[in-house]
Design a protein around this motif. Structure first.
Motif, short mmCIF file in Angstrom:
data_model
loop_
_atom_site.label_atom_id
_atom_site.label_comp_id
_atom_site.label_asym_id
_atom_site.label_seq_id
_atom_site.Cartn_x
_atom_site.Cartn_y
_atom_site.Cartn_z
N ASP A 13 0.78 -1.13 0.13
CA ASP A 13 -0.01 0.04 -0.12
C ASP A 13 0.83 1.09 0.13
O ASP A 13 1.67 1.44 0.97
CB ASP A 13 -0.83 -0.15 1.34
N ALA A 14 0.82 2.00 -1.23
CA ALA A 14 1.91 2.94 -1.38
C ALA A 14 1.21 4.25 -0.70
O ALA A 14 1.80 5.56 -0.62
CB ALA A 14 2.27 3.18 -2.68
N THR A 15 0.00 4.52 -0.34
CA THR A 15 -0.82 5.73 -0.17
C THR A 15 -0.07 6.37 1.00
O THR A 15 -0.01 7.56 1.03
CB THR A 15 -2.25 5.39 0.19
N THR A 16 0.69 5.80 2.06
CA THR A 16 0.94 6.28 3.28
C THR A 16 2.53 6.67 3.10
O THR A 16 3.24 7.46 3.85
CB THR A 16 1.22 5.38 4.56
N VAL A 17 3.21 6.26 1.81
CA VAL A 17 4.60 6.17 1.52
C VAL A 17 4.81 7.84 1.03
O VAL A 17 4.19 8.17 -0.03
CB VAL A 17 4.88 5.36 0.74
N PRO A 18 5.42 8.71 1.49
CA PRO A 18 5.73 10.14 0.89
C PRO A 18 6.25 10.05 -0.39
O PRO A 18 7.17 9.02 -0.52
CB PRO A 18 6.53 10.88 1.81
N ARG A 19 5.83 10.89 -1.33
CA ARG A 19 6.65 10.87 -2.66
C ARG A 19 7.92 11.27 -2.47
O ARG A 19 8.36 11.72 -1.44
CB ARG A 19 6.23 12.21 -3.53
N GLY A 20 8.87 10.79 -3.00
CA GLY A 20 10.37 10.99 -3.19
C GLY A 20 11.08 9.74 -2.28
O GLY A 20 12.30 9.72 -2.35
N HIS A 21 10.19 8.94 -1.67
CA HIS A 21 10.68 7.76 -0.81
C HIS A 21 10.14 6.53 -1.47
O HIS A 21 10.64 5.38 -0.79
CB HIS A 21 10.25 7.85 0.69
N ARG A 22 9.23 6.65 -2.37
CA ARG A 22 8.64 5.42 -2.89
C ARG A 22 9.60 4.42 -3.56
O ARG A 22 9.22 3.17 -3.49
CB ARG A 22 7.61 5.67 -3.86
N ALA A 23 10.74 4.91 -4.31
CA ALA A 23 11.48 3.92 -4.99
C ALA A 23 12.17 3.05 -3.74
O ALA A 23 12.51 1.98 -4.27
CB ALA A 23 12.38 4.89 -5.79
N SER A 24 12.64 3.71 -2.98
CA SER A 24 13.38 3.00 -1.89
C SER A 24 12.37 2.06 -1.11
O SER A 24 13.01 1.01 -0.96
CB SER A 24 14.07 4.02 -0.88
N TRP A 25 11.18 2.57 -0.83
CA TRP A 25 10.27 1.78 -0.19
C TRP A 25 10.04 0.44 -0.90
O TRP A 25 9.69 -0.54 -0.33
CB TRP A 25 8.92 2.68 -0.10
N LEU A 26 9.68 0.55 -2.38
CA LEU A 26 9.44 -0.60 -3.19
C LEU A 26 10.74 -1.28 -3.26
O LEU A 26 10.38 -2.62 -3.05
CB LEU A 26 8.92 0.22 -4.45
N THR A 27 11.71 -0.72 -3.40
CA THR A 27 13.17 -1.52 -3.44
C THR A 27 13.10 -2.45 -2.13
O THR A 27 13.15 -3.59 -2.39
CB THR A 27 14.39 -0.87 -3.63
N ASP A 28 12.87 -1.92 -1.28
CA ASP A 28 13.23 -2.57 0.09
C ASP A 28 12.05 -3.62 0.34
O ASP A 28 12.32 -4.89 0.73
CB ASP A 28 12.83 -1.65 1.28
N ALA A 29 10.86 -3.35 -0.10
CA ALA A 29 9.72 -4.45 0.01
C ALA A 29 10.01 -5.58 -0.93
O ALA A 29 9.86 -6.60 -0.48
CB ALA A 29 8.36 -3.82 -0.40
N ILE A 30 10.62 -5.26 -1.98
CA ILE A 30 10.87 -6.75 -2.99
C ILE A 30 12.00 -7.28 -2.38
O ILE A 30 11.98 -8.43 -2.56
CB ILE A 30 10.96 -6.17 -4.50
N ARG A 31 13.04 -6.43 -2.11
CA ARG A 31 14.20 -7.21 -1.52
C ARG A 31 13.77 -7.99 -0.38
O ARG A 31 14.25 -9.31 -0.22
CB ARG A 31 15.21 -6.32 -1.09
N LYS A 32 13.08 -7.63 0.50
CA LYS A 32 12.61 -8.37 1.78
C LYS A 32 11.75 -9.52 1.25
O LYS A 32 12.00 -10.59 1.77
CB LYS A 32 11.78 -7.51 2.44
N ALA A 33 10.87 -9.36 0.23
CA ALA A 33 9.90 -10.73 -0.35
C ALA A 33 10.83 -11.60 -0.93
O ALA A 33 10.56 -12.92 -0.57
CB ALA A 33 9.10 -10.12 -1.19
N ILE A 34 11.93 -11.16 -1.31
CA ILE A 34 13.17 -12.32 -2.06
C ILE A 34 13.57 -12.93 -0.82
O ILE A 34 13.87 -14.15 -0.75
CB ILE A 34 13.98 -11.56 -2.97
N ALA A 35 13.99 -12.18 0.06
CA ALA A 35 14.81 -12.80 1.18
C ALA A 35 14.01 -13.83 2.14
O ALA A 35 14.62 -14.60 2.45
CB ALA A 35 15.42 -11.54 2.11
#
Ligand SMILES: Cc1ncc(COP(=O)(O)O)c(C=O)c1O
Length: 469
Positions: A13-35
């Protein structure tokens, strides 16, 4: 190949993530899902356009996250189009620690010091001090011969504690005595083209590990007998070795000190061009006799002197030193450079700090008291449970040698002891040629009551083995 559903991709859910931080947020989420295995290797990720629509974020943000994950090697372009999770590299869990596997084994097979006494706080303080003082430049490559500050402190330490008078320029910091021996053996082997194949004489009995190590580098490793005065120097005339390796202060494993006459004889032998390799491995522990000075002072031009921290602090530090005679020094330094460009610098500086502040000296005083108590416990237990056996080598070091009556087979006793959870070295392990049976008992790592228990069990095993006959 699985396809990840784009509409509820990882239930993000991206709605609570401020703009400008979303690329890092998505990267972290996918990285964690892989881990954690939610995205497994080979799974196809949603297309960037679909994902950006589903998550309600800019497509460029998704592309940016995918790019970062591609750079990290976690996702890869799929040959048929799209992007998939990369094949994972299986990393095996480290094996369970030996202590956890065999909680009841008493290991008396090595001459370890009391590792519970390692000065952890002082070492941490020294490392913190070193890190706070060191410049960025000092974190680069250093002098492969060893940190000058440590060599300076070592030169003073060796002079004080071992009567070894050296210039810091003569010291090479090594990974323990083991590396010092390897470097020397290689240098002797390299010289063989102009001087003939080297022959290395070693004490018999002598440390099996060192004999094997030297045999790895040099083809001709020849045993020289040891008696109650130490190395039988007169044998060298017959063998005519290039070098002889010896443990003069506390012969391993018999514990005898090389007698003054033999010291003189040995130095006289070396005067004709022979090299003496002096392994001063447990020199800091003397209990009932005055410290015996290192041989080095008697003939610095013929002696390669080596010692390490393995008995004073811990083998895990892998820190030792070598003082080679002047004619071998440059070759040893070059060999060290060619081997590893030098030992790790930060532990060297931490050790220099411990020496400079007197902490190492203080630690050694504590260790001597502890080890003396352990040595006393071992000697008492042998007298009590093994009255027919002799005890040798108790005046110094971290091990004793139990001499068994001739009729015993020490390997058989060591095997039986291992079955009862007591690890010991039979003396025959350290013999190159057959001789009287014995058991080498390293007492340094165990409290007195455990030593007593282990030797009581040994007594039962030996009594049993006598009854078997
Ligand atoms: C005879 C002898 N030499 C040297 C060493 C120490 O080797 P290192 O300094 O490589 O740990 C030992 C350690 O057990 C030893 O028994």
């Amino acid at each position: 190949m699985g396809q990840v559903n784009g509409t509820d991709f990882l239930q993000l859910d991206a709605t609570t993530v401020p703009r400008g931080h979303r690329a890092s947020w998505l990267t972290d989420a996918i990285r964690k899902a892989i881990a954690d295995g939610h995205l497994s290797s080979g799974m196809r990720l949603p297309a960037t356009r679909a994902l950006s629509q589903d998550l309600g974020i800019a497509r460029g943000t998704v592309t940016e996250a995918f790019q970062r994950l591609t750079e990290e090697g976690l996702i890869v372009p799929n040959r048929g189009g799209g992007t998939v999770v990369a094949a994972s590299v299986a990393v095996a869990e480290p094996p369970a620690r030996e202590d956890d596997e065999h909680p009841h084994v008493v290991d008396l097979s090595t001459g370890l010091p009391d590792l519970t006494a390692f000065p952890r706080t002082a070492w941490l303080r020294a490392e913190r001090e070193v890190l706070s003082r060191s410049t960025d430049k000092e974190l680069g490559y250093a002098d492969s011969q060893g940190a000058p500050e440590l060599r300076y402190q070592l030169a003073k330490w060796l002079g004080r504690s071992r009567g070894v008078s050296v210039d810091p320029k003569q010291i090479v910091v090594t990974s323990g005595v083991t590396q010092a021996l390897s470097l020397l053996a290689q240098v002797l082997r390299d010289r063989s083209s102009d001087r003939g194949t080297p022959t290395l004489a070693v004490e018999d009995p002598g440390a099996e590990g060192n004999r094997r190590l030297l045999g790895y580098w040099i083809d001709r490793v020849v045993p020289v007998p040891v008696d109650e005065h130490g190395l039988v120097v007169s044998e060298l005339a017959r063998i005519d070795p290039t070098a002889v390796m010896t443990t003069p202060a506390h012969q391993f494993p018999t514990g005898v000190a090389l007698s003054p006459e033999r010291r003189r004889e040995l130095v006289a032998w070396a005067a004709n061009g022979g090299l003496i390799i002096e392994d001063d491995y447990d020199a800091e522990y003397r209990y009932d006799r005055a410290p015996i000075r290192a041989l080095h002072g008697l003939a610095p031009h013929s002696i390669a002197y080596t010692a390490s921290l393995s008995k004073t602090l811990a083998p895990a530090l892998r820190l030792g030193w070598l003082v080679a005679p002047p004619d071998l020094h440059d070759a040893v330094v070059t060999k060290k450079w060619a081997t590893d460009l030098g030992s790790p610098v930060l532990p060297q500086l931490a050790l220099a700090h411990l020496i400079r502040t007197g902490t190492l000296e203080k630690h050694l005083r504590t260790m001597r008291t502890r080890h003396r108590q352990r040595r006393d416990a071992a000697a008492r237990a042998v007298a009590r449970y093994l009255p027919d056996c002799t005890v040798e080598g108790i005046a110094a070091g971290l091990h004793i040698l139990i001499g068994l009556p001739e009729r015993f087979d020490d390997e058989d006793i060591a095997r039986r002891a291992a079955e009862r959870g007591i690890k010991i070295h039979p003396l025959s392990l350290h013999r190159a040629t057959p001789g009287s049976p014995g058991l080498v008992i390293g007492y340094g790592a165990h409290p007195p009551e455990r030593i007593d228990h282990a030797i009581r069990l040994l007594g039962q095993i030996i009594t049993g083995s006598r009854q078997d006959r």
